[in-house]
Write a protein that holds these residues in place. Structure first.
Motif, PDB file in Angstrom:
ATOM      1  N   ILE A  48      17.993 -37.206  -4.676  1.00  0.00           N
ATOM      2  CA  ILE A  48      18.769 -38.415  -4.354  1.00  0.00           C
ATOM      3  C   ILE A  48      17.898 -39.653  -4.590  1.00  0.00           C
ATOM      4  O   ILE A  48      18.331 -40.635  -5.202  1.00  0.00           O
ATOM      5  CB  ILE A  48      19.269 -38.357  -2.879  1.00  0.00           C
ATOM      6  CG1 ILE A  48      20.381 -37.325  -2.738  1.00  0.00           C
ATOM      7  CG2 ILE A  48      19.693 -39.732  -2.407  1.00  0.00           C
ATOM      8  CD1 ILE A  48      21.779 -37.781  -3.123  1.00  0.00           C
ATOM      9  N   GLU A  49      16.646 -39.588  -4.145  1.00  0.00           N
ATOM     10  CA  GLU A  49      15.749 -40.744  -4.366  1.00  0.00           C
ATOM     11  C   GLU A  49      15.518 -40.993  -5.843  1.00  0.00           C
ATOM     12  O   GLU A  49      15.312 -42.118  -6.276  1.00  0.00           O
ATOM     13  CB  GLU A  49      14.408 -40.513  -3.653  1.00  0.00           C
ATOM     14  CG  GLU A  49      14.485 -40.892  -2.189  1.00  0.00           C
ATOM     15  CD  GLU A  49      13.205 -40.560  -1.437  1.00  0.00           C
ATOM     16  OE1 GLU A  49      12.126 -40.512  -2.061  1.00  0.00           O
ATOM     17  OE2 GLU A  49      13.314 -40.330  -0.208  1.00  0.00           O
ATOM     18  N   ALA A  50      15.589 -39.909  -6.628  1.00  0.00           N
ATOM     19  CA  ALA A  50      15.415 -40.042  -8.080  1.00  0.00           C
ATOM     20  C   ALA A  50      16.694 -40.526  -8.756  1.00  0.00           C
ATOM     21  O   ALA A  50      16.729 -40.674  -9.978  1.00  0.00           O
ATOM     22  CB  ALA A  50      14.982 -38.698  -8.664  1.00  0.00           C
ATOM     23  N   GLN A  73      25.127 -36.188   1.047  1.00  0.00           N
ATOM     24  CA  GLN A  73      26.090 -37.232   1.430  1.00  0.00           C
ATOM     25  C   GLN A  73      25.586 -38.062   2.605  1.00  0.00           C
ATOM     26  O   GLN A  73      26.011 -39.204   2.774  1.00  0.00           O
ATOM     27  CB  GLN A  73      27.463 -36.597   1.715  1.00  0.00           C
ATOM     28  CG  GLN A  73      28.095 -36.051   0.433  1.00  0.00           C
ATOM     29  CD  GLN A  73      29.397 -35.287   0.621  1.00  0.00           C
ATOM     30  OE1 GLN A  73      29.845 -35.051   1.750  1.00  0.00           O
ATOM     31  NE2 GLN A  73      30.008 -34.887  -0.486  1.00  0.00           N
ATOM     32  N   ALA A  74      24.645 -37.516   3.402  1.00  0.00           N
ATOM     33  CA  ALA A  74      24.020 -38.342   4.446  1.00  0.00           C
ATOM     34  C   ALA A  74      23.188 -39.448   3.802  1.00  0.00           C
ATOM     35  O   ALA A  74      23.137 -40.578   4.287  1.00  0.00           O
ATOM     36  CB  ALA A  74      23.146 -37.483   5.356  1.00  0.00           C
ATOM     37  N   ASP A 100      38.240 -30.660   3.945  1.00  0.00           N
ATOM     38  CA  ASP A 100      38.539 -32.097   4.055  1.00  0.00           C
ATOM     39  C   ASP A 100      37.523 -32.958   3.321  1.00  0.00           C
ATOM     40  O   ASP A 100      37.426 -34.159   3.582  1.00  0.00           O
ATOM     41  CB  ASP A 100      38.550 -32.511   5.532  1.00  0.00           C
ATOM     42  CG  ASP A 100      39.665 -31.799   6.279  1.00  0.00           C
ATOM     43  OD1 ASP A 100      40.728 -31.562   5.650  1.00  0.00           O
ATOM     44  OD2 ASP A 100      39.457 -31.445   7.460  1.00  0.00           O
ATOM     45  N   ASN A 101      36.743 -32.367   2.447  1.00  0.00           N
ATOM     46  CA  ASN A 101      35.699 -33.140   1.757  1.00  0.00           C
ATOM     47  C   ASN A 101      36.074 -33.284   0.280  1.00  0.00           C
ATOM     48  O   ASN A 101      35.934 -32.329  -0.486  1.00  0.00           O
ATOM     49  CB  ASN A 101      34.354 -32.424   1.897  1.00  0.00           C
ATOM     50  CG  ASN A 101      33.193 -33.330   1.512  1.00  0.00           C
ATOM     51  OD1 ASN A 101      33.291 -34.089   0.556  1.00  0.00           O
ATOM     52  ND2 ASN A 101      32.119 -33.259   2.266  1.00  0.00           N
ATOM     53  N   PRO A 102      36.543 -34.449  -0.129  1.00  0.00           N
ATOM     54  CA  PRO A 102      37.015 -34.582  -1.515  1.00  0.00           C
ATOM     55  C   PRO A 102      35.891 -34.507  -2.537  1.00  0.00           C
ATOM     56  O   PRO A 102      36.148 -34.304  -3.725  1.00  0.00           O
ATOM     57  CB  PRO A 102      37.666 -35.974  -1.530  1.00  0.00           C
ATOM     58  CG  PRO A 102      37.043 -36.712  -0.393  1.00  0.00           C
ATOM     59  CD  PRO A 102      36.673 -35.689   0.645  1.00  0.00           C
ATOM     60  N   ASN A 103      34.646 -34.653  -2.068  1.00  0.00           N
ATOM     61  CA  ASN A 103      33.524 -34.687  -3.014  1.00  0.00           C
ATOM     62  C   ASN A 103      32.690 -33.413  -3.018  1.00  0.00           C
ATOM     63  O   ASN A 103      31.567 -33.409  -3.546  1.00  0.00           O
ATOM     64  CB  ASN A 103      32.619 -35.888  -2.707  1.00  0.00           C
ATOM     65  CG  ASN A 103      33.274 -37.177  -3.148  1.00  0.00           C
ATOM     66  OD1 ASN A 103      34.001 -37.194  -4.145  1.00  0.00           O
ATOM     67  ND2 ASN A 103      33.041 -38.244  -2.403  1.00  0.00           N
TER      68      ASN A 103
END
Ligand SMILES: C[S@@+](CC[C@H](N)C(=O)[O-])C[C@H]1O[C@@H](n2cnc3c(N)ncnc32)[C@H](O)[C@@H]1O
Length: 250
Positions: A48-50, A73-74, A100-103
């Motif tokens: 994520i940082e990359a 996602q956090a 319930d998580n569209p992603n």
């Protein structure tokens, strides 16, 4: 078995008996399972940082603490995750967790058939192959025998990814504890659905063909970019799993 090692709730007596036999071979196996899982979280945060915002998690397992979509996602709420597993219990629990998580979604597929994974509606919907993708193969390729060509499986994913994409994996090794690897191999042949093929450092390094390993390279799992308060074991080879993250060049 992995859920039982991690102290999860989604396992059966037969799994717990097999883990007891595993513990007789290596009393530290639960610690090793937790270290493997902790690497997954560190790797996702690193990615994520990359700048990575989409993940394909191959052999994702029964949902437990620190699932990839939760970590990703956090840190970046719009991050997209496709899980892949061929275990019915893992698929059922993932389906209900992700309803319930569209992603985030789960594909019931065998990673030994990469074309099926890549052509799945879930991957086609959630993954944009014009943007960097991270493929995660955490504790999965040691369930692929030499005859099933693990390097060919990685290559199929590599070739589908744009430059700037990533591969993160952990893999059981016979490098420094060949007797343990042999005994675990025998245990899995007699008690589990998939045999285990532990590999040497060079063999696992070879699975990164086409990816440049980032520091610190392919190392025993507690040594890969530990968090500041992580304990570094005196003998890292007691953790007979290697971990690494590599980037596909432009
Ligand atoms: C040890 S668990 C690892 C879970 C997670 N990746 C982790 O490291 O925390 C291995 C998972 O790989 C799955 N698996 C094994 N062989 C597979 C295959 N050929 N295709 C898809 N999944 C597979 C198993 O069902 C299991 O859920």
């Amino acid at each position: 078995m992995y859920d039982a090692m991690l102290g999860g709730q989604h396992n059966f007596a037969i799994d717990r008996e097999a883990v007891a036999a595993f513990t007789a071979i290596d009393p530290q196996v639960r610690t090793l399972a937790r270290a493997n899982r902790a690497f997954l979280g560190r790797a996702v945060r690193f990615l994520i940082e990359a700048g990575v915002r989409q993940f394909i998690d191959l052999g994702s397992g029964i949902p437990t603490q620190g699932n990839v979509h939760e970590v990703a996602q956090a840190a970046s709420p719009g991050a997209r995750v496709v899980y892949v597993d061929n275990d019915p219990v893992a698929v059922a629990h993932s389906t209900s967790l992700l309803a319930d998580n569209p992603n985030a979604d789960i594909v019931d597929a065998d990673i030994r058939r990469p074309a099926d994974v890549l052509a799945s509606p879930q991957v086609r919907k959630l993954i944009d192959f014009d943007q960097p993708v991270a493929v995660l193969m955490n504790a999965i390729l040691h369930f692929v025998t030499p005859e099933e060509d693990p390097a060919g499986i990685v290559a199929a994913f590599h070739d589908a990814l744009p430059g700037g994409s990533w591969l993160a994996l952990t893999h059981a090794t016979n490098q420094d504890r060949p007797d343990t690897a042999d005994a675990v191999g025998k245990l899995y042949r007699s008690r589990a659905t998939s045999p285990v093929s532990a590999r040497s450092h060079d063999e696992i390094r070879g699975l990164f063909a086409g990816f440049d390993l980032v520091d610190p390279g392919l190392v025993y799992v507690p040594l890969w970019r530990p968090a500041p308060d992580d304990l570094i074991p005196d003998k890292p080879s007691e953790y007979w799993v290697y971990a690494g993250v590599g980037r596909k060049g432009p």
